[in-house]
Every structure is written in structure tokens, then in C-alpha cells.
Design a protein around this motif. Structure first.
Motif, PDB file in Angstrom:
ATOM      1  N   UNK B  94      24.110  -3.212-122.961  1.00 56.79           N
ATOM      2  CA  UNK B  94      24.911  -2.400-122.526  1.00 56.79           C
ATOM      3  C   UNK B  94      24.258  -0.959-123.041  1.00 56.79           C
ATOM      4  N   UNK B  96      23.857   3.083-123.894  1.00 54.50           N
ATOM      5  CA  UNK B  96      25.088   3.646-124.776  1.00 54.50           C
ATOM      6  C   UNK B  96      25.159   4.285-124.318  1.00 54.50           C
ATOM      7  N   UNK B  98      26.567   6.038-121.342  1.00 57.88           N
ATOM      8  CA  UNK B  98      26.722   6.025-120.453  1.00 57.88           C
ATOM      9  C   UNK B  98      28.883   6.103-120.432  1.00 57.88           C
ATOM     10  N   UNK B  99      28.761   7.410-120.319  1.00 65.77           N
ATOM     11  CA  UNK B  99      30.181   8.085-120.979  1.00 65.77           C
ATOM     12  C   UNK B  99      31.764   7.591-119.912  1.00 65.77           C
ATOM     13  N   UNK B 100      31.810   6.103-119.508  1.00 67.22           N
ATOM     14  CA  UNK B 100      32.999   5.549-119.160  1.00 67.22           C
ATOM     15  C   UNK B 100      32.538   4.054-119.632  1.00 67.22           C
ATOM     16  N   UNK B 101      33.144   3.777-119.845  1.00 70.07           N
ATOM     17  CA  UNK B 101      33.085   1.861-120.525  1.00 70.07           C
ATOM     18  C   UNK B 101      33.082   0.967-119.526  1.00 70.07           C
ATOM     19  N   UNK B 102      31.921   0.833-118.622  1.00 69.12           N
ATOM     20  CA  UNK B 102      31.565   0.347-117.467  1.00 69.12           C
ATOM     21  C   UNK B 102      31.112  -1.363-118.483  1.00 69.12           C
ATOM     22  N   UNK B 103      30.208  -2.423-116.872  1.00 67.15           N
ATOM     23  CA  UNK B 103      30.138  -3.862-116.960  1.00 67.15           C
ATOM     24  C   UNK B 103      28.903  -3.750-118.436  1.00 67.15           C
ATOM     25  N   UNK B 104      28.386  -5.014-118.991  1.00 69.24           N
ATOM     26  CA  UNK B 104      28.146  -5.434-119.590  1.00 69.24           C
ATOM     27  C   UNK B 104      26.764  -6.662-118.281  1.00 69.24           C
TER      28      UNK B 104
END
Lengths: 112, 115
Positions: B94, B96, B98-104
């Protein structure tokens, strides 16, 4: 990481709407809710992610109540090819590792 | 576009033999990388993750080790395989930044059978 609880298995028939509910009572303020789909001998595939209320994409909808202690993945008009294991995960965006913890998932079997 | 490659797809190894599984990511830089194992009929267990070259974190003590010699390369190894090492091994990455928690994104996996 918040722990999740979901049914071990579900059966449905082709053309029906399927709702899979996941409980995450200790979800934290920064946590997002993500659902994955896994077919046998394949890696999990991202389906949908949400924080609150409702999220819809071309594959599914995700319903999250105001207290966010549970979430429901809705698959409209399932087909045989939707037979798979569905995982609910909860995690936050703090920290650099952001490792995922998978539960046992829900085995969905779509019958003809 | 980003892609993840994992090989081999299947592997049968005798007990006591060494193991090396490789995972590479294309189309991105400085990703977080992960190794998971899935026993038959079970969920996924996180084994190792890495946030950068040479940085490895182990989640479960075991007979395995991981290394990250290059930014987009993640290797899972063992000096001597045990029967209990059998399973389906999955690599994931994934971004690193990204400001939000998105998918792997997961690789296609390696089915390891230790005999």
C-alpha cells in the motif's frame, strides 16, 4: 486495531440481495471500515471502504450506522461468481505501518 | 498503473530445505510491504511488514524471516522448512503517503506444501 465479528457462513440464491453484517464495538474515531473479497487460491481483493453513513460503488454498498459499531456489506443481485469469503476489517490511518488484521471472514455460497 | 508480482505460484519442498519467495511491486515508490500466510480454511495471518528498505517488523515468532533489499522488493525466507510452514503465502502493498486508510493490493499468492 479494532476486533471484528462476522458470521462464519451464509447461503443465498442467485438474483437475491445479500447483506453481511460485521460488528466492531471498539472502533476508534480514526478507524475506517474496509471489506475484501477472496476467491480460493487468490489474494483478497478490495471491495469497498467507508467511514460513516453509506458508501456505494459499482460492486457493493456499505451501510454504517451513526454509532459505527457495526457495518453491513450489501451485494445486489448476487450471482454464482460472488461465491467467496468476505472479510471485514477496521483500521486507522495513524502510524506508518498500517498493518491489516484479518478475521476468519464470512463464506458466502450462492446457490443456483 | 501499479502491479504486484509474486512467485512462484506453487511450490513443493521437503522438510528441512530452504525457502525463498519473492515479491516485487511496480509503478510506485516507497510502498509499505506485507507478507501474510493463510492456512487451509483459515483467515490471513500477518507475518512481516516493512515501511522501508532494510526495515522489517515481525508480527509472529516463527521459522521464517523477511528482507527488503530494494524499495520495491520483499523476500520471505527460511533456512529449514517445517511441515507447519505449509500454507498460502500472500504479499501485499500500500502507499505510505495516503492521507486516508484505503485498500491494500495483494499478489496472487504462493501455495507452499512442505512434505
Amino acid at each position: 486495531l479494532a476486533k471484528t465479528t462476522q458470521p462464519i457462513s451464509m447461503d443465498s440464491y442467485e438474483g437475491q440481495e445479500v447483506n453481511i453484517t460485521c460488528s466492531h464495538n471498539n472502533i476508534a474515531t480514526n478507524d475506517y471500515i474496509t471489506w475484501y473479497q477472496q476467491f480460493p487460491s487468490q489474494g483478497p481483493r478490495f471491495i469497498i471502504q467507508g467511514y460513516k453513513t453509506k458508501v456505494t460503488n459499482e460492486v457493493a454498498s456499505l451501510f454504517i450506522p451513526a454509532d459505527r459499531k457495526s457495518s453491513t456489506l450489501s451485494l445486489p443481485r448476487v450471482s454464482l461468481s460472488d461465491t467467496a469469503v468476505y472479510y471485514c476489517l477496521v483500521g486507522d490511518h495513524s502510524g506508518s505501518a498500517r498493518q491489516l488484521t484479518f478475521g476468519s471472514g464470512t463464506q458466502l455460497t450462492v446457490l443456483p | 498503473s501499479q502491479t504486484i508480482h509474486q512467485w512462484p505460484a506453487t511450490l513443493v519442498q521437503p522438510v528441512g530445505s530452504p525457502l525463498s519467495l519473492e515479491c516485487t511491486v511496480e509503478g510506485t515508490s516507497n510502498p509499505n510491504l506485507y507478507w501474510y500466510r493463510q492456512a487451509a480454511g483459515r483467515g490471513l495471518q500477518l507475518l512481516f511488514y516493512s515501511v522501508g528498505i532494510g526495515q522489517i517488523s515481525s508480527e509472529v515468532p516463527q521459522n521464517l524471516s523477511a528482507s527488503r533489499p530494494q524499495d520495491r522488493q520483499f523476500i520471505l525466507s527460511s533456512k529449514k522448512l517445517l511441515l507447519s510452514d505449509s500454507g498460502f503465502y500472500l504479499c501485499a502493498w500500500r502507499n505510505r503517503g495516503d492521507l486516508y486508510w484505503d485498500g491494500y493490493t495483494f499478489g496472487s499468492g504462493t501455495r507452499l506444501t512442505v512434505v
